[in-house]
Each structure stands twice: as structure tokens, then as C-alpha cells.
Design a protein around this motif. Structure first.
Motif, PDB file in Angstrom:
ATOM      1  N   LEU A  93       0.835  -1.208   0.000  1.00 18.21           N
ATOM      2  CA  LEU A  93       0.000   0.000   0.000  1.00 18.21           C
ATOM      3  C   LEU A  93       0.868   1.256   0.000  1.00 18.21           C
ATOM      4  N   GLU A  94       1.970   1.225   0.734  1.00 17.86           N
ATOM      5  CA  GLU A  94       2.871   2.376   0.743  1.00 17.86           C
ATOM      6  C   GLU A  94       3.466   2.605  -0.642  1.00 17.86           C
ATOM      7  N   ALA A  95       3.783   1.548  -1.347  1.00 19.15           N
ATOM      8  CA  ALA A  95       4.308   1.670  -2.707  1.00 19.15           C
ATOM      9  C   ALA A  95       3.249   2.262  -3.634  1.00 19.15           C
ATOM     10  N   LYS A  96       2.011   1.829  -3.496  1.00 27.29           N
ATOM     11  CA  LYS A  96       0.928   2.381  -4.307  1.00 27.29           C
ATOM     12  C   LYS A  96       0.739   3.862  -4.012  1.00 27.29           C
ATOM     13  N   ASN A 113      -4.787  10.619   1.469  1.00 27.22           N
ATOM     14  CA  ASN A 113      -5.801   9.735   2.062  1.00 27.22           C
ATOM     15  C   ASN A 113      -5.199   8.370   2.373  1.00 27.22           C
ATOM     16  N   LEU A 114      -4.422   7.852   1.448  1.00 23.64           N
ATOM     17  CA  LEU A 114      -3.813   6.543   1.638  1.00 23.64           C
ATOM     18  C   LEU A 114      -2.807   6.567   2.788  1.00 23.64           C
ATOM     19  N   HIS A 115      -2.034   7.641   2.887  1.00 19.39           N
ATOM     20  CA  HIS A 115      -1.083   7.748   3.996  1.00 19.39           C
ATOM     21  C   HIS A 115      -1.808   7.772   5.348  1.00 19.39           C
ATOM     22  N   ALA A 154     -10.455  -3.480   3.786  1.00 15.57           N
ATOM     23  CA  ALA A 154     -11.218  -2.275   3.485  1.00 15.57           C
ATOM     24  C   ALA A 154     -10.364  -1.255   2.736  1.00 15.57           C
ATOM     25  N   VAL A 155      -9.122  -1.084   3.171  1.00 17.32           N
ATOM     26  CA  VAL A 155      -8.245  -0.123   2.498  1.00 17.32           C
ATOM     27  C   VAL A 155      -7.913  -0.594   1.087  1.00 17.32           C
ATOM     28  N   ARG A 156      -7.616  -1.897   0.933  1.00 21.59           N
ATOM     29  CA  ARG A 156      -7.311  -2.434  -0.392  1.00 21.59           C
ATOM     30  C   ARG A 156      -8.495  -2.243  -1.353  1.00 21.59           C
ATOM     31  N   GLU A 157      -9.706  -2.467  -0.861  1.00 18.17           N
ATOM     32  CA  GLU A 157     -10.895  -2.317  -1.699  1.00 18.17           C
ATOM     33  C   GLU A 157     -11.085  -0.865  -2.111  1.00 18.17           C
TER      34      GLU A 157
END
Length: 94
Positions: A25-28, A39-41, A89-92
Motif C-alpha cells: 500500500l505504501e508503494a501504491k 488519504n492513503l497515507h 477495506a483499504v485495499r478495496e
């Protein structure tokens, strides 16, 4: 290997898997737009907090007495399940 050690090893394996997923997720996030990255961070920060909690539960599990084993195991299970659900949930979302 005792049943107790097997359970501890299973929890550790789950945490290792989720560490790898958090890294993904950090790479994305590095390749995302500024808004999505922010938002992802934020989500990753929350996941890391949950990961820390689950890691603490694993440590408690390793150190627990035979008398406290069942209660500590249940707490570790809840913590790892919560982390797994949050990761899904985060991946989705992303």
C-alpha cells in the motif's frame, strides 16, 4: 511443536503477511495523485497503529502464563482480525 507454539507461529505469520501488504500500500501511495496519496497515507498510519496493537498482543501471547493463555489468545485473535478487516477495506478502497 506444542499447540501453543503453533498458534503463536500462526499469529506471527499473519502479521508478517500484513506487514508485506502494508508495504504494498505504501508503494501504491507513492504513485497516486496528491489527494489519493494523502488519504492513503492516513489509512496506512491507522493500519500501522493496529499492527502495533496486534504485535503487542502477540508479545503478550508469547509471555502469558498457562492460566492466562485463553484470555490473551482471544485478545490476540480480536486484534489480528481487526487488522485484517481494516487491510481489506483499504485495499478495496484503493
Amino acid at each position: 511443536m506444542t499447540d501453543r507454539q503453533s498458534i503463536i507461529d500462526q499469529f506471527k505469520a499473519k502479521l508478517d503477511q500484513w506487514d508485506a501488504e502494508i508495504d504494498e500500500l505504501e508503494a501504491k501511495a507513492r504513485g497516486a495523485s496528491a489527494e489519493a496519496r494523502a488519504n492513503l497515507h492516513e489509512q496506512i498510519s491507522k493500519l500501522k497503529d493496529q499492527r502495533g496493537e496486534a504485535g503487542s498482543r502477540l508479545d503478550e501471547l508469547r509471555e502469558s502464563s498457562q492460566e492466562a493463555w485463553q484470555e490473551v489468545q482471544a485478545g490476540a485473535q480480536r486484534a489480528t482480525e481487526a487488522l485484517g478487516e481494516s487491510l481489506r477495506a483499504v485495499r478495496e478502497k484503493f
